[in-house]
Design an enzyme around this catalytic site. Structure first.
Site, short mmCIF file in Angstrom:
data_model
loop_
_atom_site.label_atom_id
_atom_site.label_comp_id
_atom_site.label_asym_id
_atom_site.label_seq_id
_atom_site.Cartn_x
_atom_site.Cartn_y
_atom_site.Cartn_z
CE LYS A 54 -29.29 -26.97 -10.05
NZ LYS A 54 -29.32 -28.48 -10.59
CG ASP A 81 -31.33 -30.99 -8.60
OD1 ASP A 81 -31.70 -31.63 -9.74
OD2 ASP A 81 -30.33 -30.03 -8.95
#
Ligand code: NAP
Length: 278
Positions: A69, A106
């Site tokens: 990520k 997210d």
């Protein structure tokens, strides 16, 4: 079908455990689209090549999961400012000219999961207690601050990490030692567990909820198990609780829209499918 075939997937290492194919392929079927979503096991040393291959392979993009990520950001041609603040991306969208744009959904997913359970939830309703200062916490903290949270008590086992985030994200965040976690719950409106404590295979989170007002919303972003010992304990005290499944589903929605052109619903049938897979 006359629609062009659209392909996306998730890059991670390991990645076989990912629930993302279940989610996206369910939506492809639900909306009658011509496409598929796969698993891309990519070793860290191959990340750059794999990302650069997306356009050549004709993919619409991909999700990025652990451990890529943060590293994936450097290979983007453009990174959304919200993702830049978080310092990580979880979605890549290949543009018409082949360039790569990076996003992080997210925090969006987390806030939507709260609003599913508590429609009139507000970030400025009162102090928020966040346990954990890892990658997921970063996304949630940025989203909370952007939504107007004014007091966030950030509690982490390693205090230095919480202090670094307070320094980076501003005065709304108050770094608090792990040993002070029980008292730090006083007059909080929202408690969020972003540590791995309570996850299948890990110890339960040790937290005494006595100081937490029963009006507080209690959320745990873990989804295996669906109800962690923290959520079990909170429900017994009468709190409204939010598990991690909603975050998982909602974070996938903007990515699906970017690749397949439809903003999908977080339906009960999808939730049931995921629960059956846990
Ligand atoms: P991470 O970056 O590795 O962070 C882990 C956090 O847990 C750190 O704050 C760490 O504290 C803390 N921790 C670890 N062991 C601990 C212990 N024994 N006692 C107290 N604290 C401890 O992980 P992450 O990516 O943020 O993920 C955290 C959790 O969120 C995982 O369970 C993951 O499955 C879940 N998650 C859910 C979603 C969703 O969509 N629902 C999305 C992302 C993540 P230190 O800093 O002291 O090490």
């Amino acid at each position: 079908m006359n629609q062009p075939f659209v392909m996306a997937g998730v890059m991670g290492w390991p990645v076989s455990h990912s629930r993302s194919p279940l989610i996206h392929n369910h939506w492809i079927k639900t909306y009658g689209l011509n496409g598929s979503y796969g698993l891309f096991p990519v070793k860290p040393e191959n990340l750059q090549q794999a990302l650069q291959g997306l356009s050549a392979l004709g993919l619409a993009g991909c999700n990025i999961t652990i451990p890529h990520k943060v590293a994936a950001m450097q290979y983007m041609d453009w990174v959304d400012p919200h993702a830049q603040k978080i310092g990580a991306i979880n979605t890549v969208v290949v543009q018409k000219d082949g360039t790569l744009h990076g996003f992080n959904n997210d925090g969006f997913g987390y806030l939507q999961s709260l609003q599913d359970v508590c429609r009139d939830w507000r970030a400025d309703a009162g102090p928020v207690v966040v346990l954990g200062a890892g990658g997921a916490a970063r996304a949630i903290l940025v989203a909370l601050i952007e939504k107007g949270a004014t007091e966030i008590r950030l509690i982490n086992r390693t205090l230095d990490k919480a202090e670094a985030l307070a320094h980076e994200f501003g005065t709304a965040i108050h770094a608090t030692p792990w040993s002070a976690r029980h008292e730090a719950l006083a007059n909080a409106a929202l408690l969020i567990n972003t540590t791995n404590q309570g996850m299948q295979g890990s110890a339960a989170l040790e937290l005494n909820l006595d100081a937490l007002p029963t009006s507080a919303l209690v959320s745990d972003i873990i989804y295996t198990p669906l109800s962690t010992p923290l959520l079990d304990q909170a429900r017994l005290r009468g709190h409204t609780t939010v598990n991690g499944l909603g975050m998982l589903i909602h974070q996938a929605r903007p990515a699906f829209q970017a690749w397949f052109g439809v903003m999908p619903e977080a339906s009960k049938s999808l939730t049931d499918l995921l629960i059956a897979s846990l």
